[in-house]
Scaffold this active site. Structure first.
Site, PDB file in Angstrom:
ATOM      1  N   HIS A 209     -89.382  80.316-132.565  1.00 14.55           N
ATOM      2  CA  HIS A 209     -90.135  79.406-131.696  1.00 14.55           C
ATOM      3  C   HIS A 209     -91.328  80.179-131.140  1.00 14.55           C
ATOM      4  O   HIS A 209     -91.257  81.392-130.928  1.00 14.55           O
ATOM      5  CB  HIS A 209     -89.243  78.873-130.575  1.00 14.55           C
ATOM      6  N   CYS A 240     -89.410  73.414-125.644  1.00 12.13           N
ATOM      7  CA  CYS A 240     -88.202  73.804-124.930  1.00 12.13           C
ATOM      8  C   CYS A 240     -87.855  72.751-123.885  1.00 12.13           C
ATOM      9  O   CYS A 240     -88.701  72.357-123.098  1.00 12.13           O
ATOM     10  CB  CYS A 240     -88.467  75.144-124.258  1.00 12.13           C
TER      11      CYS A 240
HETATM   12 ZN    ZN Z   1     -85.248  75.737-133.170  1.00 11.44          ZN
END
Ligand code: ZN
Length: 311
Positions: A209, A240
């Protein structure tokens, strides 16, 4: 650097599961068709989880059935447990991916099981797959392997222990994920070296990420350690849940650009990827997409110039 690398598109699962909205099935099929037309041959199409827990992915069986009509496409699904795995096997997914949190706290919060209970489930999943005579391959996704928003530090010795346990339970491949965007390239190199020692070439996929801007740098570190497959989301979707607006997975188009610029073949068509990103922005109006390539386009050095075309 390898001559070839694979970008596995995880947008239809990792990208969409976090959105409040439920994307229509027809839109998902159009995305998968577009990704396929742009050259993507590995796509995580959804997840077999109870629809009440994740209504965004309730149509996974239908999406998977469509993906299986595209020749040469490897369609994977995420499953949290044996029940999900049984559906993946029945629906003939090419690959089922079971998340295994290296963080004890994350595992309890996310799956309500300890990591070792998930390992025990892996053994049952392998037995069910074999009993069904199915060709669905089983991968473990080692999540929170480089840090955890709940627990903080995750010890590499624990990651290595769980990788070994997953392999012993009959898992066929390993991917390692920086689920929360805590990793840096030095951490990636250190951890991957240790995981490769126990898993060898069964460890070939990494998942990063870009939460703190190090996604591509971490991909580079993984490539240098011999990893040949990288997960990514078109438009850098997959932010997130604890940080609204935060960037998500590494953007497929940016990773494809980095690889192509370094001479690593991915088989992807940039014009088609960028056009698809534009479509995605329309489908997801109001959501924040990320990535950089779409703003500036390819550099002149990677475009055939008009005089060369006419010569
Ligand atoms: Zn992921």
């Amino acid at each position: 650097m390898p001559q070839r690398a694979v970008i596995r598109e995880v947008g239809p699962r990792d990208g969409l599961q976090i959105l409040q909205r439920v994307v229509p099935t027809a839109t998902k099929l159009a995305w998968i068709r577009g990704a396929y037309d742009a050259g993507q041959r590995e796509i995580e199409v959804g997840s077999f989880v109870p629809a009440r827990l994740m209504p965004q992915l309730a149509d996974t069986a239908e999406v998977l059935a469509f993906a299986k009509t595209l020749p040469g496409l490897t369609a994977s699904v995420l499953v949290p447990n044996l029940k999900g795995a049984e559906r993946a096997i029945a629906e003939e997914a090419d690959l089922l991916l079971v998340p295994l949190s290296a963080s004890h706290a994350h595992s309890l919060a996310n799956l309500r099981k300890t990591p070792d209970e998930v390992v025990a489930e892996l053994g049952r999943i392998r037995a069910a797959r074999d009993a069904a005579g199915s060709r669905t391959r089983i991968e473990v996704g080692m999540s929170t392997a480089l840090g955890c928003t709940i627990q903080g530090e995750v010890k590499s010795s624990e990651v290595v222990r769980l990788v070994q346990a997953a392999l012993d339970a009959g898992v066929e491949s390993i991917s390692v994920a920086d689920t929360v965007g805590y990793a840096d390239p030095a951490m990636v190199a250190r951890l991957f070296e240790q995981v490769l020692k126990v898993a060898g070439d069964r460890f070939h996929t990494a998942h990063f990420h870009d939460t703190r801007g190090l996604g591509l740098a971490n991909c580079m570190a993984a490539l240098q350690m011999g990893i040949r497959k990288l997960d990514a989301c078109l438009g850098g979707l997959g932010g997130c849940p604890h940080a609204p607006g935060a960037s998500g997975n590494v953007a497929t188009e940016d990773l494809a650009y980095m690889l192509a610029s370094m001479g690593v073949e991915t088989g992807l068509d940039f014009d088609k990827l960028i056009a698809l990103r534009g479509q995605l922005a329309g489908w997801l109006e109001g959501e924040t997409l990320h990535g950089s390539l779409w703003r500036a386009g390819l550099p002149r050095t990677m475009r055939p110039q008009p005089e060369e075309v006419s010569a």
